[in-house]
Design an enzyme around this catalytic site. Structure first.
Site, PDB file in Angstrom:
ATOM      1  N   ARG A 142     -12.727   4.264   2.349  1.00  0.00           N
ATOM      2  CA  ARG A 142     -12.975   3.023   1.334  1.00  0.00           C
ATOM      3  C   ARG A 142     -12.990   1.820   2.393  1.00  0.00           C
ATOM      4  O   ARG A 142     -13.571   0.692   2.115  1.00  0.00           O
ATOM      5  CB  ARG A 142     -11.893   2.885   0.311  1.00  0.00           C
ATOM      6  CG  ARG A 142     -11.807   3.899  -0.698  1.00  0.00           C
ATOM      7  CD  ARG A 142     -10.594   3.565  -1.540  1.00  0.00           C
ATOM      8  NE  ARG A 142      -9.348   3.811  -1.098  1.00  0.00           N
ATOM      9  CZ  ARG A 142      -8.741   5.055  -1.051  1.00  0.00           C
ATOM     10  NH1 ARG A 142      -9.238   6.214  -1.607  1.00  0.00           N
ATOM     11  NH2 ARG A 142      -7.549   5.063  -0.507  1.00  0.00           N
ATOM     12  N   SER A 143     -12.167   1.780   3.149  1.00  0.00           N
ATOM     13  CA  SER A 143     -11.959   0.421   4.118  1.00  0.00           C
ATOM     14  C   SER A 143     -12.745   0.393   5.353  1.00  0.00           C
ATOM     15  O   SER A 143     -12.634  -0.765   5.989  1.00  0.00           O
ATOM     16  CB  SER A 143     -10.492   0.385   4.502  1.00  0.00           C
ATOM     17  OG  SER A 143      -9.548   0.306   3.374  1.00  0.00           O
TER      18      SER A 143
ATOM     19  N   GLY B 275       7.948  -1.507  -1.944  1.00  0.00           N
ATOM     20  CA  GLY B 275       8.177  -0.076  -1.555  1.00  0.00           C
ATOM     21  C   GLY B 275       6.991   0.675  -2.103  1.00  0.00           C
ATOM     22  O   GLY B 275       6.639   2.006  -1.493  1.00  0.00           O
TER      23      GLY B 275
ATOM     24  N   CYS C 101      13.155   3.432   3.549  1.00  0.00           N
ATOM     25  CA  CYS C 101      13.587   1.871   3.676  1.00  0.00           C
ATOM     26  C   CYS C 101      14.879   1.557   3.447  1.00  0.00           C
ATOM     27  O   CYS C 101      15.678   0.767   4.302  1.00  0.00           O
ATOM     28  CB  CYS C 101      12.377   1.115   2.950  1.00  0.00           C
ATOM     29  SG  CYS C 101      12.161   1.756   1.203  1.00  0.00           S
TER      30      CYS C 101
ATOM     31  N   ARG D  75      10.616  13.874   8.038  1.00  0.00           N
ATOM     32  CA  ARG D  75      12.022  13.611   8.296  1.00  0.00           C
ATOM     33  C   ARG D  75      13.151  14.503   8.378  1.00  0.00           C
ATOM     34  O   ARG D  75      14.025  14.351   9.400  1.00  0.00           O
ATOM     35  CB  ARG D  75      12.234  12.235   7.392  1.00  0.00           C
ATOM     36  CG  ARG D  75      11.654  11.074   7.436  1.00  0.00           C
ATOM     37  CD  ARG D  75      11.992  10.220   6.290  1.00  0.00           C
ATOM     38  NE  ARG D  75      10.986   9.074   6.223  1.00  0.00           N
ATOM     39  CZ  ARG D  75      10.826   8.233   5.045  1.00  0.00           C
ATOM     40  NH1 ARG D  75      11.469   8.575   3.871  1.00  0.00           N
ATOM     41  NH2 ARG D  75       9.947   7.282   5.031  1.00  0.00           N
TER      42      ARG D  75
ATOM     43  N   HIS E 122      14.438  -5.356  -0.395  1.00  0.00           N
ATOM     44  CA  HIS E 122      15.244  -4.579  -1.292  1.00  0.00           C
ATOM     45  C   HIS E 122      16.763  -5.138  -1.114  1.00  0.00           C
ATOM     46  O   HIS E 122      17.102  -5.718  -0.032  1.00  0.00           O
ATOM     47  CB  HIS E 122      15.380  -3.147  -0.882  1.00  0.00           C
ATOM     48  CG  HIS E 122      14.021  -2.454  -1.010  1.00  0.00           C
ATOM     49  ND1 HIS E 122      12.883  -2.807  -1.614  1.00  0.00           N
ATOM     50  CD2 HIS E 122      13.709  -1.064  -0.258  1.00  0.00           C
ATOM     51  CE1 HIS E 122      11.925  -1.850  -1.768  1.00  0.00           C
ATOM     52  NE2 HIS E 122      12.425  -0.900  -1.013  1.00  0.00           N
TER      53      HIS E 122
END
Ligand code: A2P
Length: 346
Positions: free
Chosen positions: A41-42, A161, A130, A101, A243
């Protein structure tokens, strides 16, 4: 050791990706070439880096050839799709998604907390969630003085987020509600403007959502404390960026608030923000655009002799994502921890 590196950003057009571009420039990361990758798309969109326009390319296996470091922030499925191609191309993937992770062979790194963990990478280093990063940098200096026994945290998480589109949606929702119209809800299940709701990730059989389980499991991995007691409640609030977290801590011994304040003042990555007279403490507005996590309202927990309460705000896109990733890249380069595919295979 080369003195500059071929870097690619996967997800360069997103909220974190655009911040990565700015941080690489602002921190003068030693770059030989910068490739900006996103979805088809970009492709062709131009982004600026050091005064030059760079055209965004669609991600492909060929795009990683000759690249030393890939900063990935295009979501978990995109990371999973391209990880093997990145590692086979000989690049280090610093992955902002949750895809890898918790894999034992993948270091999960917050440079102020566990920099040495990065040395053991096998082509992928994961950037933590985050809210987990923000909490880790605030708690680690305290944990070094007196071990933390239990953490109870409630988060107040901004729209950022959920990405750039979600941020725009909250603004559209606010305008629609003020005009008496039905607010659009594409990125979120419910209107976030003038509202809040528990984090919209899948809920497990114990009633915890994915975001809460990330805070629990990732903090244990980063701290290398598999038995640390943590409970979390994650809430989305109608803040655009940065946050906040209310954190209750129980230590093995009493921890005087004054001593905790000094520890925060002396630690890297955090800034003590407290004016008790003015009732001025960390706020997302002040944390926005800042590298440091703002910590304050440190006080004794009246309900427990070994308890402390604290409050923090941190820029989710910066330290919560892009800055932490760039710091990992800086660490790896400084320590010469880039590895060839042959070295990884050994
Ligand atoms: P694009 O802008 O072309 O959709 P955010 O977290 O702000 O939503 O940004 C997500 C980033 O990940 C964007 O740069 C987005 O590119 C990119 N992205 C999303 N899906 C893909 C995909 N399938 N392949 C490559 N990049 C993707």
């Amino acid at each position: 050791m080369p003195d500059s590196y071929n870097v690619a950003i996967m997800g360069a057009t997103g909220a974190v990706g655009t911040e990565l571009v700015q941080l690489l420039e602002a921190r003068d990361f030693p770059i030989k070439s910068l490739k900006l990758l996103a979805s088809p798309r970009s492709a062709g969109t131009q982004l600026e880096f050091k005064g030059e326009a760079i055209a965004v390319e669609a991600v492909s296996a060929d795009a990683f050839k000759g690249v030393d470091i890939v900063l990935a922030s295009a979501g978990g499925s995109t990371s999973k799709q391209w990880a093997q191609a990145i590692v086979e191309a000989g690049a280090l993937m610093i992955d902002n998604s949750s895809a890898f992770r918790m894999q034992p062979s993948v270091p999960l790194v917050v440079p102020e907390v566990n920099p040495d963990a990065a040395a053991a990478h096998r082509g992928i280093i994961a950037n933590p969630n985050c809210t987990t990063i923000l909490m880790s940098v605030a708690l680690w200096p305290l944990h070094q003085i007196r071990p933390i026994r239990r953490v109870v945290v409630a988060t107040y998480q901004s729209a950022s987020g959920a990405g750039a589109r979600a941020m725009a949606e909250v603004e559209q929702q606010a305008r629609a509600i003020l005009a008496g119209e039905t607010p659009p809800t594409e990125s979120f299940p419910y209107p976030l403007a003038f509202n809040l709701f528990p984090h919209n990730t899948p809920i497990n059989e114990q009633g915890y959502c994915e975001e809460e389980m990330k805070m629990i499991n990732e903090t244990r991995k980063i701290f290398d404390e598999p038995g640390l007691s943590i409970s979390a409640t994650c809430i989305r609030v109608p803040v655009l960026r940065a946050h906040s977290e209310a954190i209750n801590l129980e230590f093995e011994q009493p921890f005087p608030a004054a001593e905790a304040r000094t520890a925060i003042q002396q630690a890297a990555g955090v800034k003590l923000v407290e004016d008790w007279q003015a009732n001025y403490f960390p706020m997302p507005i002040d944390a926005t655009g800042q590298d440091d996590v703002l910590v304050g309202r440190i006080r004794q927990d009246l309900s427990h002799p070994n308890g402390l309460e604290l409050w923090l705000s941190g820029d989710q896109i910066r330290k919560g994502a892009a800055l932490n990733a760039v710091q990992i890249a800086e660490l790896v380069v400084a320590k010469q921890w880039l590895k060839s595919p042959a070295a990884i295979a050994r």
